[in-house]
Motif scaffolding. Structure first.
Motif, PDB file in Angstrom:
ATOM      1  N   MET A   1       0.849  -1.156   0.000  1.00  0.00           N
ATOM      2  CA  MET A   1       0.000   0.000   0.000  1.00  0.00           C
ATOM      3  C   MET A   1       0.902   1.229   0.000  1.00  0.00           C
ATOM      4  SD  MET A   1      -2.695   1.251   2.927  1.00  0.00           S
ATOM      5  CE  MET A   1      -3.724  -0.149   2.607  1.00  0.00           C
ATOM      6  N   ASN A   2       0.644   2.160  -0.902  1.00  0.00           N
ATOM      7  CA  ASN A   2       1.399   3.401  -0.984  1.00  0.00           C
ATOM      8  C   ASN A   2       0.534   4.549  -0.506  1.00  0.00           C
ATOM      9  OD1 ASN A   2       3.801   2.353  -2.324  1.00  0.00           O
ATOM     10  ND2 ASN A   2       2.410   1.980  -4.026  1.00  0.00           N
ATOM     11  N   LEU A   3       0.977   5.214   0.564  1.00  0.00           N
ATOM     12  CA  LEU A   3       0.278   6.378   1.109  1.00  0.00           C
ATOM     13  C   LEU A   3       1.165   7.597   0.941  1.00  0.00           C
ATOM     14  CD1 LEU A   3      -1.122   5.287   4.591  1.00  0.00           C
ATOM     15  CD2 LEU A   3      -2.324   5.383   2.428  1.00  0.00           C
ATOM     16  N   PHE A   4       0.530   8.721   0.681  1.00  0.00           N
ATOM     17  CA  PHE A   4       1.225   9.991   0.576  1.00  0.00           C
ATOM     18  C   PHE A   4       0.536  10.968   1.511  1.00  0.00           C
ATOM     19  CE2 PHE A   4       1.574   7.718  -3.382  1.00  0.00           C
ATOM     20  CZ  PHE A   4       2.924   7.794  -3.668  1.00  0.00           C
ATOM     21  N   ALA A   5       1.317  11.721   2.269  1.00  0.00           N
ATOM     22  CA  ALA A   5       0.764  12.702   3.204  1.00  0.00           C
ATOM     23  C   ALA A   5       1.401  14.054   2.930  1.00  0.00           C
ATOM     24  CB  ALA A   5       1.014  12.277   4.641  1.00  0.00           C
ATOM     25  N   LEU A   6       0.577  15.012   2.525  1.00  0.00           N
ATOM     26  CA  LEU A   6       1.019  16.371   2.245  1.00  0.00           C
ATOM     27  C   LEU A   6       0.498  17.284   3.345  1.00  0.00           C
ATOM     28  CD1 LEU A   6       2.231  18.326  -0.067  1.00  0.00           C
ATOM     29  CD2 LEU A   6      -0.161  18.822  -0.472  1.00  0.00           C
ATOM     30  N   GLY A   7       1.394  18.025   3.973  1.00  0.00           N
ATOM     31  CA  GLY A   7       0.976  18.979   4.987  1.00  0.00           C
ATOM     32  C   GLY A   7       1.187  18.510   6.407  1.00  0.00           C
ATOM     33  N   ALA A   8       1.630  17.286   6.583  1.00  0.00           N
ATOM     34  CA  ALA A   8       1.848  16.734   7.923  1.00  0.00           C
ATOM     35  C   ALA A   8       3.316  16.833   8.332  1.00  0.00           C
ATOM     36  CB  ALA A   8       1.363  15.291   7.983  1.00  0.00           C
ATOM     37  N   LEU A  23      -4.744  -4.668  12.299  1.00  0.00           N
ATOM     38  CA  LEU A  23      -3.699  -5.170  11.401  1.00  0.00           C
ATOM     39  C   LEU A  23      -2.365  -4.490  11.698  1.00  0.00           C
ATOM     40  CD1 LEU A  23      -5.640  -5.156   8.000  1.00  0.00           C
ATOM     41  CD2 LEU A  23      -5.196  -7.108   9.502  1.00  0.00           C
ATOM     42  N   ILE A  24      -1.306  -5.235  11.476  1.00  0.00           N
ATOM     43  CA  ILE A  24       0.047  -4.710  11.629  1.00  0.00           C
ATOM     44  C   ILE A  24       0.795  -4.999  10.327  1.00  0.00           C
ATOM     45  CG2 ILE A  24       2.225  -4.898  12.888  1.00  0.00           C
ATOM     46  CD1 ILE A  24       0.585  -5.787  15.331  1.00  0.00           C
ATOM     47  N   PRO A  25       1.262  -3.954   9.639  1.00  0.00           N
ATOM     48  CA  PRO A  25       2.008  -4.199   8.395  1.00  0.00           C
ATOM     49  C   PRO A  25       3.275  -4.998   8.664  1.00  0.00           C
ATOM     50  CG  PRO A  25       1.505  -1.859   8.672  1.00  0.00           C
ATOM     51  CD  PRO A  25       1.156  -2.533   9.954  1.00  0.00           C
ATOM     52  N   ASP A  26       3.663  -5.814   7.708  1.00  0.00           N
ATOM     53  CA  ASP A  26       4.911  -6.568   7.820  1.00  0.00           C
ATOM     54  C   ASP A  26       6.111  -5.634   7.709  1.00  0.00           C
ATOM     55  OD1 ASP A  26       3.908  -9.309   8.101  1.00  0.00           O
ATOM     56  OD2 ASP A  26       3.051  -8.920   6.122  1.00  0.00           O
ATOM     57  N   ASP A  54       0.347 -11.126   3.601  1.00  0.00           N
ATOM     58  CA  ASP A  54      -0.898 -11.858   3.378  1.00  0.00           C
ATOM     59  C   ASP A  54      -1.750 -11.087   2.372  1.00  0.00           C
ATOM     60  OD1 ASP A  54      -3.341 -13.152   3.409  1.00  0.00           O
ATOM     61  OD2 ASP A  54      -3.500 -13.209   5.601  1.00  0.00           O
ATOM     62  N   THR A  55      -1.765 -11.556   1.127  1.00  0.00           N
ATOM     63  CA  THR A  55      -2.489 -10.857   0.070  1.00  0.00           C
ATOM     64  C   THR A  55      -3.993 -11.100   0.109  1.00  0.00           C
ATOM     65  OG1 THR A  55      -2.086 -12.677  -1.460  1.00  0.00           O
ATOM     66  CG2 THR A  55      -0.490 -10.851  -1.478  1.00  0.00           C
ATOM     67  N   SER A  56      -4.462 -11.940   1.036  1.00  0.00           N
ATOM     68  CA  SER A  56      -5.904 -12.198   1.131  1.00  0.00           C
ATOM     69  C   SER A  56      -6.611 -11.204   2.052  1.00  0.00           C
ATOM     70  CB  SER A  56      -6.157 -13.633   1.632  1.00  0.00           C
ATOM     71  OG  SER A  56      -5.757 -13.745   2.988  1.00  0.00           O
ATOM     72  N   LEU A  57      -5.864 -10.320   2.699  1.00  0.00           N
ATOM     73  CA  LEU A  57      -6.469  -9.368   3.638  1.00  0.00           C
ATOM     74  C   LEU A  57      -7.371  -8.373   2.925  1.00  0.00           C
ATOM     75  CD1 LEU A  57      -3.330  -8.493   5.806  1.00  0.00           C
ATOM     76  CD2 LEU A  57      -5.258  -9.919   6.472  1.00  0.00           C
ATOM     77  N   ASP A  58      -8.480  -8.035   3.565  1.00  0.00           N
ATOM     78  CA  ASP A  58      -9.345  -6.962   3.089  1.00  0.00           C
ATOM     79  C   ASP A  58      -8.793  -5.678   3.711  1.00  0.00           C
ATOM     80  OD1 ASP A  58     -11.241  -5.076   2.515  1.00  0.00           O
ATOM     81  OD2 ASP A  58     -12.931  -6.198   3.344  1.00  0.00           O
ATOM     82  N   LEU A  59      -8.217  -4.833   2.892  1.00  0.00           N
ATOM     83  CA  LEU A  59      -7.547  -3.643   3.401  1.00  0.00           C
ATOM     84  C   LEU A  59      -8.404  -2.382   3.338  1.00  0.00           C
ATOM     85  CD1 LEU A  59      -3.962  -4.243   1.958  1.00  0.00           C
ATOM     86  CD2 LEU A  59      -4.775  -4.617   4.299  1.00  0.00           C
TER      87      LEU A  59
END
Length: 147
Positions: A1-8, A23-26, A54-59
């Motif tokens: 998962m790619n997240l971008f945060a502008l302004g933080a 959930l805890i990311p690997d 785990d690619t079966s997770l509902d994210l």
């Protein structure tokens, strides 16, 4: 998962900040982005690569929680997007809207969409355009010391 945060700001959140929605990311890899345009540099932009083996997770719920987390305590705009969608001159534009699968503007509820048909639709493009408007407003706010 790619997240971008502008302004933080430009200081990444600790890995524990992404233990969300049960959930805890690997792995959590923060990347302060290099050579940003001046308007972006003054508010800060960080990219986070959050990996789950785990690619079966509902994210869906996790995506919303992560977007909310990176916007907390700041006037920020955050988004989740597919790999390869990032270019400084195309942030949240119509050209990349179908590659954006979630966004959050400080003070509003985060939105996430994982249906590829919906991501290609005009309604989604319109919603991403609203996030783009918030991003542009954030970049146009004078900072201390600006004329």
């Amino acid at each position: 998962m790619n997240l971008f945060a502008l302004g933080a700001g430009s200081t990444p959140l600790p890995h524990e900040a992404f233990h969300l929605a049960g959930l805890i990311p690997d792995s959590v890899l923060p990347f302060p982005l290099v050579d940003p345009p001046e308007a972006i540099a003054r508010v800060g932009l960080i990219s986070y690569d959050l990996d789950f083996e785990d690619t079966s997770l509902d994210l869906s719920a996790y995506t919303r929680a992560a977007l909310r987390r990176v916007c907390e305590g700041a006037q920020a705009v955050a988004w989740a997007a597919f790999e390869g969608s990032f270019r400084y001159d195309e942030l949240l534009t119509d050209k990349v809207a179908q590659q954006v699968y979630g966004f959050c503007v400080s003070g509003a509820e985060p939105v996430a969409e994982w249906d590829l048909t919906a991501l290609r639709g005009d309604e989604w493009k319109s919603r991403v355009a609203e996030a783009r408007a918030a991003l542009e407003a954030l970049l146009s706010v004078p900072q201390d010391g600006d004329a």
